[in-house]
Design a protein around this motif. Sequence first.
Motif, PDB file in Angstrom:
ATOM      1  N   VAL A  53       0.843  -1.199   0.000  1.00 35.87           N
ATOM      2  CA  VAL A  53       0.000   0.000   0.000  1.00 35.87           C
ATOM      3  C   VAL A  53       0.882   1.253   0.000  1.00 35.87           C
ATOM      4  N   CYS A  54       0.582   2.146  -0.928  1.00 35.64           N
ATOM      5  CA  CYS A  54       1.299   3.426  -0.971  1.00 35.64           C
ATOM      6  C   CYS A  54       0.874   4.311   0.205  1.00 35.64           C
ATOM      7  N   PRO A  55       1.759   5.190   0.662  1.00 34.82           N
ATOM      8  CA  PRO A  55       1.385   6.110   1.749  1.00 34.82           C
ATOM      9  C   PRO A  55       0.288   7.063   1.286  1.00 34.82           C
ATOM     10  N   ARG A  56      -0.675   7.282   2.153  1.00 36.71           N
ATOM     11  CA  ARG A  56      -1.821   8.133   1.814  1.00 36.71           C
ATOM     12  C   ARG A  56      -1.816   9.367   2.721  1.00 36.71           C
ATOM     13  N   ALA A  57      -1.909  10.531   2.124  1.00 35.01           N
ATOM     14  CA  ALA A  57      -2.003  11.789   2.868  1.00 35.01           C
ATOM     15  C   ALA A  57      -3.453  12.266   2.804  1.00 35.01           C
ATOM     16  N   PHE A  58      -4.037  12.583   3.950  1.00 33.82           N
ATOM     17  CA  PHE A  58      -5.442  12.964   4.016  1.00 33.82           C
ATOM     18  C   PHE A  58      -5.637  14.472   4.187  1.00 33.82           C
ATOM     19  N   ASN A  59      -4.581  15.192   4.559  1.00 31.56           N
ATOM     20  CA  ASN A  59      -4.702  16.632   4.776  1.00 31.56           C
ATOM     21  C   ASN A  59      -3.613  17.332   3.968  1.00 31.56           C
ATOM     22  N   ARG A  60      -4.025  18.043   2.967  1.00 36.14           N
ATOM     23  CA  ARG A  60      -3.056  18.674   2.070  1.00 36.14           C
ATOM     24  C   ARG A  60      -2.265  19.785   2.751  1.00 36.14           C
ATOM     25  N   SER A  61      -2.818  20.405   3.773  1.00 31.01           N
ATOM     26  CA  SER A  61      -2.148  21.545   4.396  1.00 31.01           C
ATOM     27  C   SER A  61      -1.269  21.144   5.571  1.00 31.01           C
ATOM     28  N   ARG A  62      -1.530  19.993   6.191  1.00 30.15           N
ATOM     29  CA  ARG A  62      -0.805  19.636   7.407  1.00 30.15           C
ATOM     30  C   ARG A  62       0.152  18.450   7.218  1.00 30.15           C
ATOM     31  N   GLN A  63      -0.023  17.705   6.152  1.00 27.91           N
ATOM     32  CA  GLN A  63       0.807  16.525   5.949  1.00 27.91           C
ATOM     33  C   GLN A  63       1.730  16.717   4.764  1.00 27.91           C
ATOM     34  N   ASP A  64       2.960  16.268   4.970  1.00 23.89           N
ATOM     35  CA  ASP A  64       3.905  16.245   3.856  1.00 23.89           C
ATOM     36  C   ASP A  64       3.771  14.895   3.157  1.00 23.89           C
ATOM     37  N   PRO A  65       3.365  14.865   1.912  1.00 25.46           N
ATOM     38  CA  PRO A  65       3.180  13.575   1.220  1.00 25.46           C
ATOM     39  C   PRO A  65       4.513  12.876   0.985  1.00 25.46           C
ATOM     40  N   GLN A  66       4.452  11.555   0.914  1.00 29.20           N
ATOM     41  CA  GLN A  66       5.632  10.743   0.634  1.00 29.20           C
ATOM     42  C   GLN A  66       5.526  10.151  -0.762  1.00 29.20           C
ATOM     43  N   TYR A  67       6.660  10.085  -1.431  1.00 28.98           N
ATOM     44  CA  TYR A  67       6.726   9.535  -2.778  1.00 28.98           C
ATOM     45  C   TYR A  67       7.757   8.402  -2.781  1.00 28.98           C
ATOM     46  N   ASN A  68       7.306   7.199  -3.151  1.00 24.61           N
ATOM     47  CA  ASN A  68       8.202   6.041  -3.159  1.00 24.61           C
ATOM     48  C   ASN A  68       7.892   5.151  -4.354  1.00 24.61           C
ATOM     49  N   THR A  69       8.886   4.433  -4.781  1.00 19.60           N
ATOM     50  CA  THR A  69       8.733   3.466  -5.867  1.00 19.60           C
ATOM     51  C   THR A  69       9.168   2.092  -5.366  1.00 19.60           C
ATOM     52  N   LEU A  70       8.425   1.055  -5.733  1.00 23.28           N
ATOM     53  CA  LEU A  70       8.728  -0.323  -5.340  1.00 23.28           C
ATOM     54  C   LEU A  70       9.388  -1.039  -6.513  1.00 23.28           C
ATOM     55  N   TYR A  71      10.572  -1.593  -6.248  1.00 23.74           N
ATOM     56  CA  TYR A  71      11.302  -2.349  -7.263  1.00 23.74           C
ATOM     57  C   TYR A  71      11.504  -3.789  -6.793  1.00 23.74           C
ATOM     58  N   GLN A  72      11.386  -4.717  -7.736  1.00 25.50           N
ATOM     59  CA  GLN A  72      11.827  -6.088  -7.485  1.00 25.50           C
ATOM     60  C   GLN A  72      13.245  -6.220  -8.019  1.00 25.50           C
ATOM     61  N   VAL A  73      14.163  -6.690  -7.161  1.00 27.80           N
ATOM     62  CA  VAL A  73      15.574  -6.750  -7.517  1.00 27.80           C
ATOM     63  C   VAL A  73      16.139  -8.125  -7.169  1.00 27.80           C
ATOM     64  N   GLN A  74      17.344  -8.365  -7.631  1.00 30.87           N
ATOM     65  CA  GLN A  74      18.079  -9.568  -7.235  1.00 30.87           C
ATOM     66  C   GLN A  74      18.700  -9.348  -5.844  1.00 30.87           C
ATOM     67  N   GLU A  75      19.267 -10.405  -5.299  1.00 27.99           N
ATOM     68  CA  GLU A  75      19.826 -10.311  -3.952  1.00 27.99           C
ATOM     69  C   GLU A  75      20.927  -9.256  -3.874  1.00 27.99           C
ATOM     70  N   GLU A  76      21.728  -9.139  -4.909  1.00 28.80           N
ATOM     71  CA  GLU A  76      22.808  -8.148  -4.897  1.00 28.80           C
ATOM     72  C   GLU A  76      22.249  -6.732  -4.827  1.00 28.80           C
ATOM     73  N   GLY A  77      21.186  -6.460  -5.590  1.00 25.86           N
ATOM     74  CA  GLY A  77      20.565  -5.146  -5.536  1.00 25.86           C
ATOM     75  C   GLY A  77      19.928  -4.873  -4.186  1.00 25.86           C
ATOM     76  N   TYR A  78      19.423  -5.921  -3.555  1.00 22.22           N
ATOM     77  CA  TYR A  78      18.823  -5.802  -2.225  1.00 22.22           C
ATOM     78  C   TYR A  78      19.886  -5.427  -1.190  1.00 22.22           C
ATOM     79  N   VAL A  79      21.037  -6.074  -1.255  1.00 15.83           N
ATOM     80  CA  VAL A  79      22.101  -5.829  -0.287  1.00 15.83           C
ATOM     81  C   VAL A  79      22.706  -4.443  -0.476  1.00 15.83           C
ATOM     82  N   HIS A  80      22.902  -4.030  -1.727  1.00 18.78           N
ATOM     83  CA  HIS A  80      23.593  -2.771  -2.015  1.00 18.78           C
ATOM     84  C   HIS A  80      22.631  -1.618  -2.302  1.00 18.78           C
TER      85      HIS A  80
END
Length: 237
Positions: A53-80
């Motif tokens: 679930v992506c982060p949800r902001a309910f108040n435009r004036s009081r909350q700073d929204p968060q922006y994130n991307t989900l990637y599927q990676v190999q173990e090396e990408g996970y570690v580094h």
Amino acid sequence: MYGAVLVLMLAVGAAGSRLGAMLEPIYWNSSNPLLSGWGYSITVELDDKVDIVCPRAFNRSRQDPQYNTLYQVQEEGYVHCDASQGKMLLRCDKPFQDNRFTMLFQEFSPSPFGLEFKPGRDYYYISTSTSELGGLDNKVGGNCRNGMRLKITVNQQTNIIPPVENTSESSHYVVDLTPNSIPREDTPDPGGGGSSTQANSPNNELLPPPDASAGTRLRLHVTAAAIFTSVQLILCL
């Protein structure tokens, strides 16, 4: 009889199948305490589901929204914390709307773009975004270094049905329906010497041909006993 066998096979399949579980959702934001340190690890079964679930902001004036991307990676990408070679699954770029990615842990996907999971394997997911809109597409470091990473292990023993021991007496019957061999009387001596001594042996007397109907009755009896035993086992389940 064929109809009874078909119903029995369907009943056994229904009893041995497993319905996947809907797991607790994972909130994909940097303020989630599960996504800290070295991240979050879970073990799943095939056919389970989980919502990312992506982060949800309910108040435009009081909350700073968060922006994130989900990637599927190999173990090396996970570690580094490197998503350069990763596959993007979810882009959390609309913080004032509901946005989620449902992950179905299936071994074979009907879609060529779907995810597939094998028993006994580990799968890795990270976010290298910085939580800000300008850092949404960042590919190295970012929130992953603060623990925004996920490891999913698919259980090796998924969907294995243990064998059922049949204790019925019918399982111990061994029916030999092989026809008895009929010994052949030796050919008389062309010189008039008569039959050989083996022809008069009591062990070489002609045996009557086997009763075909008796063999059929035995097969039907064994088949009926097996079906009755299987139905009893299904009812016990």
